[in-house]
Write a protein that holds these residues in place. Structure first.
Motif, PDB file in Angstrom:
ATOM      1  N   LEU A   1       0.453  -0.776   0.268  1.00  0.00           N
ATOM      2  CA  LEU A   1      -0.083   0.156  -0.318  1.00  0.00           C
ATOM      3  C   LEU A   1       0.458   0.865  -0.222  1.00  0.00           C
ATOM      4  O   LEU A   1      -0.004   2.434  -0.533  1.00  0.00           O
ATOM      5  CB  LEU A   1      -0.653  -0.456   1.032  1.00  0.00           C
ATOM      6  CG  LEU A   1      -1.888  -1.332   0.784  1.00  0.00           C
ATOM      7  CD1 LEU A   1      -3.521  -1.039   3.058  1.00  0.00           C
ATOM      8  CD2 LEU A   1      -3.248  -0.503  -0.439  1.00  0.00           C
TER       9      LEU A   1
ATOM     10  N   MET B   1       2.228   1.408  -3.092  1.00  0.00           N
ATOM     11  CA  MET B   1       1.169   2.530  -4.572  1.00  0.00           C
ATOM     12  C   MET B   1       1.366   3.946  -4.261  1.00  0.00           C
ATOM     13  O   MET B   1       1.270   4.595  -5.516  1.00  0.00           O
ATOM     14  CB  MET B   1       0.322   1.341  -4.493  1.00  0.00           C
ATOM     15  CG  MET B   1       0.477  -0.255  -4.738  1.00  0.00           C
ATOM     16  SD  MET B   1      -1.668  -0.677  -4.235  1.00  0.00           S
ATOM     17  CE  MET B   1      -2.029  -0.592  -5.727  1.00  0.00           C
ATOM     18  N   GLN B   2       0.824   3.999  -3.216  1.00  0.00           N
ATOM     19  CA  GLN B   2       1.121   5.677  -2.533  1.00  0.00           C
ATOM     20  C   GLN B   2       1.954   6.076  -3.133  1.00  0.00           C
ATOM     21  O   GLN B   2       1.777   7.339  -3.695  1.00  0.00           O
ATOM     22  CB  GLN B   2       0.451   5.358  -0.701  1.00  0.00           C
ATOM     23  CG  GLN B   2      -0.772   4.547  -0.455  1.00  0.00           C
ATOM     24  CD  GLN B   2      -0.843   5.079   0.841  1.00  0.00           C
ATOM     25  OE1 GLN B   2      -0.697   5.576   1.762  1.00  0.00           O
ATOM     26  NE2 GLN B   2      -2.228   4.807   0.907  1.00  0.00           N
TER      27      GLN B   2
ATOM     28  N   ALA C   1       1.680   6.799  -6.955  1.00  0.00           N
ATOM     29  CA  ALA C   1       0.312   8.044  -6.699  1.00  0.00           C
ATOM     30  C   ALA C   1       0.762   9.081  -6.902  1.00  0.00           C
ATOM     31  O   ALA C   1       0.594   9.739  -7.313  1.00  0.00           O
ATOM     32  CB  ALA C   1      -0.690   7.096  -6.522  1.00  0.00           C
TER      33      ALA C   1
ATOM     34  N   LEU D   1      -4.181   3.676 -11.028  1.00  0.00           N
ATOM     35  CA  LEU D   1      -3.514   3.283  -9.876  1.00  0.00           C
ATOM     36  C   LEU D   1      -3.911   3.173  -8.510  1.00  0.00           C
ATOM     37  O   LEU D   1      -3.810   2.599  -7.565  1.00  0.00           O
ATOM     38  CB  LEU D   1      -2.312   3.757  -9.787  1.00  0.00           C
ATOM     39  CG  LEU D   1      -0.930   3.514  -8.514  1.00  0.00           C
ATOM     40  CD1 LEU D   1      -0.760   1.856  -8.870  1.00  0.00           C
ATOM     41  CD2 LEU D   1      -0.036   4.355  -8.680  1.00  0.00           C
ATOM     42  N   LEU D   2      -4.624   3.902  -8.486  1.00  0.00           N
ATOM     43  CA  LEU D   2      -5.651   4.140  -7.090  1.00  0.00           C
ATOM     44  C   LEU D   2      -6.630   3.802  -6.594  1.00  0.00           C
ATOM     45  O   LEU D   2      -7.176   2.962  -5.611  1.00  0.00           O
ATOM     46  CB  LEU D   2      -6.293   5.943  -7.023  1.00  0.00           C
ATOM     47  CG  LEU D   2      -5.125   6.919  -6.454  1.00  0.00           C
ATOM     48  CD1 LEU D   2      -6.212   8.119  -6.998  1.00  0.00           C
ATOM     49  CD2 LEU D   2      -4.306   7.283  -5.940  1.00  0.00           C
TER      50      LEU D   2
ATOM     51  N   GLU E   1      -5.310   0.798  -5.682  1.00  0.00           N
ATOM     52  CA  GLU E   1      -4.557   0.533  -3.954  1.00  0.00           C
ATOM     53  C   GLU E   1      -5.847  -0.135  -3.576  1.00  0.00           C
ATOM     54  O   GLU E   1      -5.533  -0.586  -1.964  1.00  0.00           O
ATOM     55  CB  GLU E   1      -4.214   2.141  -3.764  1.00  0.00           C
ATOM     56  CG  GLU E   1      -4.152   2.329  -2.117  1.00  0.00           C
ATOM     57  CD  GLU E   1      -3.286   3.612  -2.350  1.00  0.00           C
ATOM     58  OE1 GLU E   1      -3.073   3.729  -0.868  1.00  0.00           O
ATOM     59  OE2 GLU E   1      -3.566   4.116  -3.100  1.00  0.00           O
ATOM     60  N   TRP E   2      -7.542   0.735  -4.161  1.00  0.00           N
ATOM     61  CA  TRP E   2      -8.617   0.040  -3.057  1.00  0.00           C
ATOM     62  C   TRP E   2      -8.746  -1.080  -3.056  1.00  0.00           C
ATOM     63  O   TRP E   2      -9.148  -1.355  -1.832  1.00  0.00           O
ATOM     64  CB  TRP E   2      -9.551   1.488  -4.113  1.00  0.00           C
ATOM     65  CG  TRP E   2     -10.933   0.932  -3.173  1.00  0.00           C
ATOM     66  CD1 TRP E   2     -11.810   0.607  -3.505  1.00  0.00           C
ATOM     67  CD2 TRP E   2     -11.433   1.583  -1.318  1.00  0.00           C
ATOM     68  NE1 TRP E   2     -12.765   0.292  -2.753  1.00  0.00           N
ATOM     69  CE2 TRP E   2     -12.737   1.394  -2.120  1.00  0.00           C
ATOM     70  CE3 TRP E   2     -10.703   2.432  -0.615  1.00  0.00           C
ATOM     71  CZ2 TRP E   2     -13.248   1.330  -0.498  1.00  0.00           C
ATOM     72  CZ3 TRP E   2     -11.513   2.867  -0.447  1.00  0.00           C
ATOM     73  CH2 TRP E   2     -12.922   2.450   0.381  1.00  0.00           C
TER      74      TRP E   2
ATOM     75  N   VAL F   1      -6.286  -3.412  -2.957  1.00  0.00           N
ATOM     76  CA  VAL F   1      -5.826  -4.250  -1.999  1.00  0.00           C
ATOM     77  C   VAL F   1      -6.182  -3.864  -0.570  1.00  0.00           C
ATOM     78  O   VAL F   1      -5.964  -5.005   0.000  1.00  0.00           O
ATOM     79  CB  VAL F   1      -4.585  -3.706  -1.942  1.00  0.00           C
ATOM     80  CG1 VAL F   1      -3.203  -4.349  -1.093  1.00  0.00           C
ATOM     81  CG2 VAL F   1      -4.069  -4.186  -3.483  1.00  0.00           C
ATOM     82  N   TYR F   2      -6.392  -2.442  -0.518  1.00  0.00           N
ATOM     83  CA  TYR F   2      -7.256  -2.224   1.065  1.00  0.00           C
ATOM     84  C   TYR F   2      -8.032  -3.074   1.234  1.00  0.00           C
ATOM     85  O   TYR F   2      -8.341  -3.187   2.485  1.00  0.00           O
ATOM     86  CB  TYR F   2      -6.968  -0.682   0.774  1.00  0.00           C
ATOM     87  CG  TYR F   2      -7.889  -0.501   2.388  1.00  0.00           C
ATOM     88  CD1 TYR F   2      -7.038   0.296   3.395  1.00  0.00           C
ATOM     89  CD2 TYR F   2      -9.046  -0.358   2.155  1.00  0.00           C
ATOM     90  CE1 TYR F   2      -6.827   0.286   4.551  1.00  0.00           C
ATOM     91  CE2 TYR F   2      -9.414   0.547   3.630  1.00  0.00           C
ATOM     92  CZ  TYR F   2      -8.799   0.430   4.563  1.00  0.00           C
ATOM     93  OH  TYR F   2      -8.980   0.846   5.416  1.00  0.00           O
TER      94      TYR F   2
END
Length: 600
Positions: A60, A63-64, A67, A588-589, A592-593, A595-596
Motif C-alpha cells: 500500500l 502504491m501511494q 501515485a 493506480l488508485l 490501491e483501493w 488491495v486495501y
C-alpha cells in the motif's frame, strides 16, 4: 523530455511525508487480559509498532508513493520532444485567398492549413502567446496577443473560405511589423504561393502544387436579333489533357451541352448560339469534379435592354436635349405643341410650358413651370443667386457643386418632395413621389443660369431621368469575388436587404447603400430588395470565382522556407504526457483501493 511547469517538481520532497506516516508508532489502548499466557504474543506484536524501526515491505505504501509521484509529474506538464518546443510569441498567418480552396490531399488547402495551425498551437509551450492573422485581398487580425490556447484555436477554426483573389505578399509588411513588435517572435505562414521569410524567424508551410483542374475563366453574351449568343472561356490549368462536358443553363433548365478536350495550359472559347431572351440570368458549368470546384461554375446576369420613352415639351433647349440624348437607354422625342396628348411615354418633361391637362400615366418633370398644377403652386418670379447642389441620393456624384441663377419662380416645396438644389433659403429643385407618381421640378429656367456650363449638369440630368423613369442602372454582367457591388439603384431606400447565394439575408443601411456591398466572398447569385416609401424594387447580381486566382493555384510547386530563431524556440513539436499520466494515476488508485479492501 521536458516540462512545461518544472516548478511542480519542487513538490517531490513531500513524498517523504508518506514514508514518515508509516514509520511513526501507531497509538494503542491499555487492555486487561485474563491470562499471562498471551503476554508473549503481545510482546511479539509490540515489536512491530516501535516508532523508528526498519521499514518492511508494504504494498500500500509503495502504491501511494507511486501515485503521489505521478501526480506531481502530471502537474509539471511533461512532454516528449524531437527537439525544442515552439514557444514565446507565435504569429500564425493563414492564406485564405481563392486558390486555397484547391484540394491538398483529401482536404482543401485551407482546411489543411487550419488543422496544422491548430496542432502547432496545442503543442506549443504553455507560456506561448499567439496572434492569428488571415489573409486574402487584405489582412485581418483574428486574435492578438493571447495566451489562451483555446481562444487561439477558436480563432483559427473561425477562418472561413473565400473566393477572393489576393496575395499574401501584399500583406507581408503587416506580418513583419507584428513580428518586430513582439520579442522573441516566431512566424508560421501557411500558404500556396512562394513567400520569402526575409529577416523573420519561423517557417513557411507550402501547401501548393500541381493538380488536375479545368475551370471557367470568363462568360459573356451578345444579342443577335431576337436571340443571345453566349461565350464561355474554359482553361486547363492541369498537367495532363482534360476531357470535360460544358453545360449552359438558364435559371432552372438546361439550354445546351457540349464536350471539349483541352491540352495542358490550353484555353478555348465555346459559343452557345440561339439562346432565347427573357431570362434573368444564365450559368455555365463543367460537370466533372477536379481539384478546384469553385471555378467549375460561372454566372451571368442579362441586362435589361428595354428603352424608356421620354417626351420633351420645349420651344428649343439645346442643353436639355443634349443631356438627355447622351443617356443610354432613353428614347427622347421632342415637340413644341403643348396640346399633344399621349399616354405612351415613361416621362414627360415640360420646359417652361404647362398644358391644360396633364397625362394620366408616366412621370412628370417641370422646368421653370408657370401657372398652377395639382402638385405645387408656382408663384411670382424672384431674384436668384448662388445655388448649391445638396447632398442627396439623387445627387450622387453631383453634390457639392454650385452655380449661379439669374431669376427663379417662388415655389413652396411640397411636403412629398425632397429638396435637391437650394438658392439661399429657397428650394430651386426637388423631387418625390405623390400618389404613386414620380415628380420632379426646377424653379428656374436653364437659360437663366450657368448650370448648363457646370460639369454637374449632365450628371444631375442623368440622375433625374434615371429616377423618374425608374431606369435600371446597368452594372456589370458579373463581378468577381471580393469586388464591391454598387447599389446606386437602391439609393434613397428606406429599407434594403441583400440575400447571398447561401440564402442568408443582411439588412443594409443608407451608408452601406452609398458605399456598395462588398461581402462577396461566395460565388453565385446575390438578390437585392429595397423599399422607397411607396416604391419598391429588386435586382440580382452575379459573382464568379476570379479566373486569375484559378490560374495561379496550380502554377508552381514550392518547398517552403524555414529559419531558426533564438529564444523563441524552433518549429519542432512534442508529445504531451499529462493526459496519459492522469489516466495511469486513476488506475493506480483503483488498484490501491482493491488491495486495501482485501487486506481488511
Amino acid at each position: 523530455m521536458g516540462f512545461n511547469n518544472a516548478y511542480a517538481l519542487w513538490s517531490l520532497p513531500l513524498l517523504g511525508l508518506i514514508v514518515l506516516m508509516y514509520m511513526l508508532k501507531q497509538q494503542h489502548e491499555e487492555m486487561e487480559i485474563s491470562s499471562l499466557y498471551l503476554w508473549e504474543k503481545a510482546m511479539g506484536s509490540s515489536e512491530v509498532k516501535k516508532p523508528w524501526q526498519r521499514l518492511k515491505n508494504n504494498i500500500l505504501m509503495l502504491m501511494q508513493l507511486l501515485a503521489a509521484f505521478m501526480m506531481i509529474m502530471a502537474l509539471s506538464g511533461p512532454y516528449l520532444t524531437k527537439g525544442k518546443m515552439l514557444g514565446g510569441n507565435i504569429i500564425i498567418a493563414i492564406d485564405r485567398s481563392g486558390s486555397m480552396n484547391a484540394l491538398y490531399g483529401e482536404k482543401s488547402r485551407l482546411d489543411t492549413a487550419k488543422a496544422m495551425a491548430e496542432k502547432a498551437v496545442r503543442e506549443a509551450g504553455s507560456s506561448s502567446v499567439f496572434t492569428v492573422v488571415s489573409v486574402d485581398k487584405g489582412a485581418k487580425v483574428e486574435i492578438s496577443g493571447t495566451g489562451d490556447k483555446e481562444a487561439a484555436v477558436k480563432a483559427i477554426r473561425g477562418i472561413e473560405k473565400t473566393g477572393v483573389q489576393g496575395s499574401l505578399k501584399d500583406d507581408l509588411s503587416l506580418i513583419k511589423a507584428m513580428y518586430k513588435q513582439f520579442p522573441s517572435a516566431h512566424v508560421l505562414i501557411y500558404t500556396d504561393e512562394a513567400v520569402p521569410l526575409e529577416d523573420m524567424a519561423g517557417e513557411i508551410i507550402a501547401l501548393g502544387g500541381k493538380a488536375e483542374n479545368a475551370g471557367i475563366t470568363h462568360i459573356s453574351y451578345s444579342r443577335d436579333g431576337e436571340k443571345y449568343t453566349v461565350l464561355v472561356r474554359v482553361e486547363n490549368n492541369g498537367e495532363a489533357a482534360a476531357e470535360r462536358e460544358l453545360a449552359l443553363y438558364e435559371e432552372n433548365s438546361l439550354l445546351g451541352l457540349t464536350e471539349i478536350v483541352l491540352e495542358s495550359g490550353e484555353s478555348r472559347n465555346i459559343m452557345f448560339e440561339g439562346i432565347d431572351t427573357g431570362y434573368k440570368y444564365l450559368w455555365a458549368e463543367l460537370t466533372e469534379e477536379d481539384a478546384l470546384l469553385e471555378d467549375n461554375r460561372a454566372y451571368l446576369v442579362l441586362q435589361s435592354e428595354e428603352s424608356k420613352k421620354v417626351l420633351l415639351f420645349s420651344e428649343g433647349n439645346i442643353f436639355i436635349e443634349k443631356a438627355l440624348s447622351s443617356i443610354e437607354g432613353l428614347e427622347v422625342y421632342k415637340t413644341d405643341d403643348i396640346n399633344v396628348s399621349d399616354d405612351d411615354y415613361d416621362l414627360y418633361i415640360f420646359d417652361g410650358m404647362m398644358p391644360s391637362s396633364l397625362p394620366q400615366k408616366g412621370s412628370l418633370f417641370f422646368i421653370n413651370p408657370g401657372g398652377n398644377n395639382p402638385y405645387f403652386k408656382a408663384g411670382e418670379t424672384t431674384a436668384g443667386g448662388r445655388a448649391e447642389i445638396l447632398s442627396h441620393d439623387l445627387n450622387q456624384h453631383a453634390d457639392g457643386y454650385s452655380f449661379y441663377i439669374g431669376k427663379m419662380r417662388d415655389i413652396e416645396k411640397p411636403y412629398w418632395a425632397d429638396a435637391l438644389i437650394k438658392a439661399g433659403q429657397n428650394t430651386a429643385a426637388g423631387a418625390g413621389i405623390f400618389e404613386g407618381r414620380r415628380i420632379g421640378y426646377t424653379a428656374f429656367d436653364i437659360h437663366d443660369s450657368d448650370f448648363a456650363l457646370n460639369t454637374a449638369f449632365p450628371i444631375f440630368m442623368y440622375n433625374m431621368a434615371a429616377y423618374l423613369t425608374d431606369m435600371e442602372q446597368q452594372g456589370k454582367p458579373y463581378y468577381c469575388s471580393g469586388e464591391t457591388i454598387p447599389l446606386d439603384s437602391a439609393g434613397g431606400a428606406e429599407e434594403a436587404a441583400m440575400e447571398n447565394p447561401r440564402g442568408l439575408k443582411a439588412s443594409l443601411n443608407k451608408g452601406l447603400l452609398s458605399y456598395g456591398y462588398d461581402d462577396t466572398r461566395d460565388t453565385g447569385i446575390y438578390k437585392l430588395s429595397y423599399n422607397k416609401g411607396e416604391d419598391s424594387g429588386d435586382k440580382i447580381f452575379a459573382v464568379n470565382f476570379p479566373g486569375e486566382e484559378a490560374a495561379n493555384a496550380f502554377k508552381e510547386s514550392w518547398e517552403g522556407d524555414k529559419k531558426l530563431g533564438d529564444a523563441g524556440g524552433n518549429l519542432l513539436s512534442g508529445l504531451n504526457l499529462r493526459s496519459l499520466i492522469i489516466i495511469f494515476v486513476l488506475l493506480l488508485l483503483a488498484g490501491e483501493w482493491m488491495v486495501y479492501i482485501r487486506g481488511n
